[in-house]
Design a protein around this motif. Structure first.
Motif, PDB file in Angstrom:
ATOM      1  N   ARG A   1     -59.813   8.605  45.867  1.00  0.00           N
ATOM      2  CA  ARG A   1     -60.125   7.174  46.228  1.00  0.00           C
ATOM      3  C   ARG A   1     -60.395   7.015  47.634  1.00  0.00           C
ATOM      4  O   ARG A   1     -61.008   6.183  48.041  1.00  0.00           O
ATOM      5  CB  ARG A   1     -58.551   6.342  46.125  1.00  0.00           C
ATOM      6  CG  ARG A   1     -57.459   6.950  47.124  1.00  0.00           C
ATOM      7  CD  ARG A   1     -56.208   6.217  46.905  1.00  0.00           C
ATOM      8  NE  ARG A   1     -55.361   6.653  47.729  1.00  0.00           N
ATOM      9  CZ  ARG A   1     -54.458   6.096  48.293  1.00  0.00           C
ATOM     10  NH1 ARG A   1     -54.233   4.670  47.808  1.00  0.00           N
ATOM     11  NH2 ARG A   1     -53.483   6.654  49.224  1.00  0.00           N
ATOM     12  N   ASN A   2     -60.245   8.117  48.385  1.00  0.00           N
ATOM     13  CA  ASN A   2     -60.700   8.156  49.735  1.00  0.00           C
ATOM     14  C   ASN A   2     -62.341   8.357  50.021  1.00  0.00           C
ATOM     15  O   ASN A   2     -62.847   8.272  50.849  1.00  0.00           O
ATOM     16  CB  ASN A   2     -60.122   9.133  50.480  1.00  0.00           C
ATOM     17  CG  ASN A   2     -58.720   8.746  50.664  1.00  0.00           C
ATOM     18  OD1 ASN A   2     -58.284   7.580  51.144  1.00  0.00           O
ATOM     19  ND2 ASN A   2     -57.622   9.719  50.576  1.00  0.00           N
TER      20      ASN A   2
ATOM     21  N   ASN B   1     -66.232   5.836  44.404  1.00  0.00           N
ATOM     22  CA  ASN B   1     -65.761   4.358  43.762  1.00  0.00           C
ATOM     23  C   ASN B   1     -66.471   4.261  42.380  1.00  0.00           C
ATOM     24  O   ASN B   1     -66.947   5.502  41.883  1.00  0.00           O
ATOM     25  CB  ASN B   1     -66.356   3.459  44.544  1.00  0.00           C
ATOM     26  CG  ASN B   1     -67.817   3.307  44.937  1.00  0.00           C
ATOM     27  OD1 ASN B   1     -68.504   4.273  44.311  1.00  0.00           O
ATOM     28  ND2 ASN B   1     -68.393   2.854  45.786  1.00  0.00           N
TER      29      ASN B   1
ATOM     30  N   THR C   1     -63.738  -0.606  41.417  1.00  0.00           N
ATOM     31  CA  THR C   1     -62.786   0.201  42.476  1.00  0.00           C
ATOM     32  C   THR C   1     -61.481  -0.503  42.790  1.00  0.00           C
ATOM     33  O   THR C   1     -61.849  -1.853  43.490  1.00  0.00           O
ATOM     34  CB  THR C   1     -63.569   0.461  43.547  1.00  0.00           C
ATOM     35  OG1 THR C   1     -64.711   1.120  43.108  1.00  0.00           O
ATOM     36  CG2 THR C   1     -62.757   1.616  44.492  1.00  0.00           C
TER      37      THR C   1
ATOM     38  N   GLY D   1     -58.805   0.876  44.693  1.00  0.00           N
ATOM     39  CA  GLY D   1     -58.219   1.474  45.894  1.00  0.00           C
ATOM     40  C   GLY D   1     -57.429   2.514  45.313  1.00  0.00           C
ATOM     41  O   GLY D   1     -56.791   3.314  46.232  1.00  0.00           O
TER      42      GLY D   1
ATOM     43  N   GLY E   1     -57.728   4.681  42.970  1.00  0.00           N
ATOM     44  CA  GLY E   1     -58.239   6.115  42.340  1.00  0.00           C
ATOM     45  C   GLY E   1     -58.155   6.241  40.864  1.00  0.00           C
ATOM     46  O   GLY E   1     -58.143   7.160  40.336  1.00  0.00           O
TER      47      GLY E   1
ATOM     48  N   ASP F   1     -58.809   3.836  37.649  1.00  0.00           N
ATOM     49  CA  ASP F   1     -59.492   2.285  37.658  1.00  0.00           C
ATOM     50  C   ASP F   1     -59.804   2.493  36.153  1.00  0.00           C
ATOM     51  O   ASP F   1     -60.078   3.469  35.532  1.00  0.00           O
ATOM     52  CB  ASP F   1     -60.696   1.898  38.228  1.00  0.00           C
ATOM     53  CG  ASP F   1     -60.406   2.166  39.785  1.00  0.00           C
ATOM     54  OD1 ASP F   1     -59.214   1.574  40.147  1.00  0.00           O
ATOM     55  OD2 ASP F   1     -61.348   2.437  40.486  1.00  0.00           O
TER      56      ASP F   1
END
Length: 175
Positions: free
Chosen positions: A66-67, A70, A92, A94, A96, A98
């Motif tokens: 997630r960092n 997306n 996305t 946030g 990670g 989805d």
């Protein structure tokens, strides 16, 4: 009062019979890239999707860092050029992890922005309607098929037994 209770029980048995007779449609949740890989670089998602059938009602599950990455839904032109400037939808969240519902019969195009699309992080899937259930073989007296075999094949025995029991119970209670 007693007749009302019997009627409720009969209706409940009939409802249960209908639920048991209803066919189930099973949606599939696809982990994009596979369980051990996920949505990441150095994966050929065209190869991953090849041979898979995506049906209306299925889900795509994107698991990724997630960092860094997306999940963007884009049109075909932006998919081919890896253009993330005007996504149709940003899936996305946030976390990670989805989930994208495939609830319309059409082509879907997904990319990862931030330059990862150029490294192959893009996926195109075609969603179609599920195939119709297989047709049963025609009844033929000479083939040895009987009505009892047909009833077993049609999965009507258990619901029919519940319905008959409910009617019998109602009959016994009234008389």
């Amino acid at each position: 009062m007693e007749g009302s209770k019997v009627m409720k029980m009969a209706m409940a048995a009939l409802g249960l019979a209908l639920v048991l007779m209803a066919q189930q449609a099973d949606a599939t949740r696809f982990i994009v890239g596979g369980g051990g890989v996920g949505w990441t670089t150095n994966v050929n998602y065209t190869v991953w999707a090849k041979g898979k059938h995506f049906y209306n009602g299925d889900w795509l599950f994107f698991v990724y860092d997630r960092n860094q990455m997306n999940v963007l839904e884009v049109n075909k032109t932006d998919y081919e050029s890896c253009n993330a400037d005007h996504p149709l939808h940003n899936w996305t969240t946030g976390a990670g992890r989805d989930v994208v519902p495939l609830n319309v019969t059409r082509h879907y195009y997904f990319i990862s922005g931030k330059g990862f699309c150029y490294g192959g992080m893009k996926l195109a899937v075609r969603v179609e309607n599920p195939p119709p259930p297989p047709k049963s073989a025609p009844m033929n007296e000479k083939s040895g098929s009987s009505l009892s075999t047909f009833v077993y094949r049609g999965q009507l025995v258990l619901p029919a037994a519940f319905a008959i029991a409910a009617v019998w119970d109602a009959f016994v209670r009234i008389w």
